[in-house]
Write a protein that holds these residues in place. Structure first.
Motif, PDB file in Angstrom:
ATOM      1  N   MET A 146      41.226  41.425  39.686  1.00 40.35           N
ATOM      2  CA  MET A 146      41.988  41.271  40.914  1.00 40.35           C
ATOM      3  C   MET A 146      43.238  40.457  40.608  1.00 40.35           C
ATOM      4  N   ASN A 147      44.346  40.903  41.183  1.00 40.46           N
ATOM      5  CA  ASN A 147      45.603  40.183  41.038  1.00 40.46           C
ATOM      6  C   ASN A 147      45.729  39.203  42.215  1.00 40.46           C
ATOM      7  N   ILE A 148      46.021  37.952  41.912  1.00 39.06           N
ATOM      8  CA  ILE A 148      46.058  36.889  42.915  1.00 39.06           C
ATOM      9  C   ILE A 148      47.455  36.295  42.978  1.00 39.06           C
ATOM     10  N   PHE A 149      47.984  36.156  44.185  1.00 37.06           N
ATOM     11  CA  PHE A 149      49.291  35.557  44.426  1.00 37.06           C
ATOM     12  C   PHE A 149      49.103  34.068  44.709  1.00 37.06           C
ATOM     13  N   VAL A 150      49.902  33.234  44.060  1.00 32.26           N
ATOM     14  CA  VAL A 150      49.826  31.787  44.251  1.00 32.26           C
ATOM     15  C   VAL A 150      51.220  31.290  44.609  1.00 32.26           C
TER      16      VAL A 150
ATOM     17  N   GLY B  77      35.879  31.402  36.671  1.00 29.81           N
ATOM     18  CA  GLY B  77      35.564  32.568  35.859  1.00 29.81           C
ATOM     19  C   GLY B  77      36.690  32.901  34.900  1.00 29.81           C
ATOM     20  N   GLU B  78      36.562  34.079  34.298  1.00 27.49           N
ATOM     21  CA  GLU B  78      37.524  34.516  33.288  1.00 27.49           C
ATOM     22  C   GLU B  78      38.881  34.828  33.913  1.00 27.49           C
ATOM     23  N   VAL B  79      39.935  34.351  33.269  1.00 23.71           N
ATOM     24  CA  VAL B  79      41.304  34.641  33.682  1.00 23.71           C
ATOM     25  C   VAL B  79      41.932  35.488  32.581  1.00 23.71           C
TER      26      VAL B  79
ATOM     27  N   GLU C 155      45.583  36.915  37.147  1.00 25.94           N
ATOM     28  CA  GLU C 155      44.756  38.120  37.086  1.00 25.94           C
ATOM     29  C   GLU C 155      43.357  37.718  36.631  1.00 25.94           C
ATOM     30  N   MET C 156      42.352  38.093  37.452  1.00 27.75           N
ATOM     31  CA  MET C 156      40.949  37.831  37.110  1.00 27.75           C
ATOM     32  C   MET C 156      40.208  39.171  37.136  1.00 27.75           C
ATOM     33  N   PRO C 157      39.520  39.525  36.035  1.00 27.59           N
ATOM     34  CA  PRO C 157      38.855  40.833  35.969  1.00 27.59           C
ATOM     35  C   PRO C 157      37.653  40.978  36.917  1.00 27.59           C
ATOM     36  N   ASN C 158      36.993  39.874  37.250  1.00 23.04           N
ATOM     37  CA  ASN C 158      35.807  39.931  38.115  1.00 23.04           C
ATOM     38  C   ASN C 158      36.231  39.612  39.553  1.00 23.04           C
TER      39      ASN C 158
ATOM     40  N   ALA D 219      37.156  36.081  41.484  1.00 25.14           N
ATOM     41  CA  ALA D 219      38.501  35.955  42.048  1.00 25.14           C
ATOM     42  C   ALA D 219      38.435  35.529  43.515  1.00 25.14           C
ATOM     43  N   LEU D 220      37.544  36.142  44.267  1.00 26.11           N
ATOM     44  CA  LEU D 220      37.406  35.788  45.686  1.00 26.11           C
ATOM     45  C   LEU D 220      36.917  34.350  45.854  1.00 26.11           C
ATOM     46  N   GLN D 221      36.029  33.898  44.967  1.00 26.47           N
ATOM     47  CA  GLN D 221      35.576  32.503  45.003  1.00 26.47           C
ATOM     48  C   GLN D 221      36.740  31.560  44.715  1.00 26.47           C
ATOM     49  N   ALA D 222      37.566  31.907  43.742  1.00 24.26           N
ATOM     50  CA  ALA D 222      38.725  31.083  43.392  1.00 24.26           C
ATOM     51  C   ALA D 222      39.704  31.016  44.560  1.00 24.26           C
ATOM     52  N   ILE D 223      39.953  32.153  45.207  1.00 29.68           N
ATOM     53  CA  ILE D 223      40.869  32.191  46.349  1.00 29.68           C
ATOM     54  C   ILE D 223      40.349  31.283  47.458  1.00 29.68           C
TER      55      ILE D 223
END
Length: 85
Positions: free
Chosen positions: A1-5, A25-27, A48-51, A55-59
């Motif tokens: 998943m691509n994440i905007f910060v 997780g893995e970045v 970018e996080m593959p899992n 990614a949703l937990q990080a967001i």
């Protein structure tokens, strides 16, 4: 998943951004967008996080939290529009 910060401190480095997200997780990549002329941070970037679950937990965990003295905004990135020229 691509994440905007967004709302990053202009001194935040991509390594700092990556380290913040690696807690969840893995970045696969971290990028801070730079001004093309000054090479200075524009104050936002992408991770970018593959899992997707990680990614949703990080967001959820990092949105509206402090990183390098600034409260950041973290959300899924909008897909890049196709260039149909």
């Amino acid at each position: 998943m691509n994440i905007f910060v967004a709302k990053l401190n202009f001194k935040t480095r991509k390594e700092d951004l990556q380290a913040a997200f690696e807690q969840f997780g893995e970045v696969s990549s971290a990028k801070i967008v730079l001004d093309r002329d000054t090479k200075r941070s524009k104050g936002f970037g992408f991770v970018e996080m593959p899992n997707d679950n990680e990614a949703l937990q990080a967001i959820a965990a990092l949105n509206e939290k402090e990183l390098d003295g600034r409260v950041i905004v973290v959300k899924p990135a909008n897909p890049k529009p196709a260039n149909n020229y």
